[in-house]
Design an enzyme around this catalytic site. Structure first.
Site, PDB file in Angstrom:
ATOM      1  N   TYR A 226       0.720  -1.184   0.034  1.00 46.45           N
ATOM      2  CA  TYR A 226       0.058  -0.012  -0.271  1.00 46.45           C
ATOM      3  C   TYR A 226       0.832   1.137   0.052  1.00 46.45           C
ATOM      4  CZ  TYR A 226       0.734   0.898   5.014  1.00 46.45           C
ATOM      5  OH  TYR A 226       1.432   1.237   6.147  1.00 46.45           O
ATOM      6  N   CYS A 227       0.322   2.419  -0.323  1.00 43.84           N
ATOM      7  CA  CYS A 227       0.843   3.582  -0.412  1.00 43.84           C
ATOM      8  C   CYS A 227      -0.151   4.620  -0.084  1.00 43.84           C
ATOM      9  CB  CYS A 227       1.544   3.947  -1.807  1.00 43.84           C
ATOM     10  SG  CYS A 227       0.428   4.031  -3.033  1.00 43.84           S
ATOM     11  N   GLN A 228       0.021   6.004  -0.359  1.00 43.41           N
ATOM     12  CA  GLN A 228      -0.873   6.774   0.043  1.00 43.41           C
ATOM     13  C   GLN A 228      -2.492   6.791  -0.564  1.00 43.41           C
ATOM     14  OE1 GLN A 228      -0.337   8.510   2.865  1.00 43.41           O
ATOM     15  NE2 GLN A 228      -2.094   9.565   2.521  1.00 43.41           N
TER      16      GLN A 228
ATOM     17  N   GLY B 299      -2.674   4.436  -3.939  1.00 41.41           N
ATOM     18  CA  GLY B 299      -2.671   3.393  -4.679  1.00 41.41           C
ATOM     19  C   GLY B 299      -1.844   3.218  -6.087  1.00 41.41           C
TER      20      GLY B 299
ATOM     21  N   PHE C 113      -3.605   4.251   1.597  1.00 40.67           N
ATOM     22  CA  PHE C 113      -3.465   4.739   3.324  1.00 40.67           C
ATOM     23  C   PHE C 113      -4.695   5.727   3.405  1.00 40.67           C
ATOM     24  CE2 PHE C 113      -1.924   6.761   7.114  1.00 40.67           C
ATOM     25  CZ  PHE C 113      -1.816   5.531   7.823  1.00 40.67           C
TER      26      PHE C 113
END
Length: 124
Positions: free
Chosen positions: A84-86, A88, A113
């Site tokens: 995951y990141c901020q 996608g 996130f």
């Protein structure tokens, strides 16, 4: 004018190619799907350290996308990888990088996130 249309067409084709390639190599999971499987996987936060320290999913390891190629040995190819990141986008790029190196069981969090409402840990 024709050159502009050719460039625009190339950009659209490239975007569509990346979209469909990503759909084939990484599963996009809803938060509930992500929660049901991430404890049995390698949970990787691909955001930069400052973002990670500001809050991350409980149990996640921080391997920023910018360091992924150098730190790939830290991720086992025989176990599921949840990314995951901020939002996608970076986790999708990370999945493509891992896929090219032989990783096959790849999933990422839909919306990243910023859409997460589960447990969060903050670094002190």
């Amino acid at each position: 004018m024709i050159a502009l249309l050719v460039v625009l067409g190339a950009i659209i084709a490239y975007t569509l190619f990346n979209y469909f390639t990503q759909k084939k190599i990484v599963k996009t999971l809803t938060q509930d799907e992500f929660i049901s499987g991430y404890r049995k996987s390698q949970l990787i936060d691909v955001r930069e350290p400052k973002e990670y320290e500001g809050g991350h999913i409980l149990g996640a390891r921080n391997i920023p996308l910018s360091q992924l190629k150098m730190r790939m040995k830290e991720i086992r190819p025989d176990k599921p990888v949840y990314l995951y990141c901020q939002s996608g986008a970076r986790s999708g790029r990370a999945a493509r990088t891992l896929y090219r190196k032989g990783y096959r069981d790849l999933s990422h969090l839909q919306g990243g996130f910023k859409k997460w409402s589960g447990k969060i840990k903050h670094k002190n």
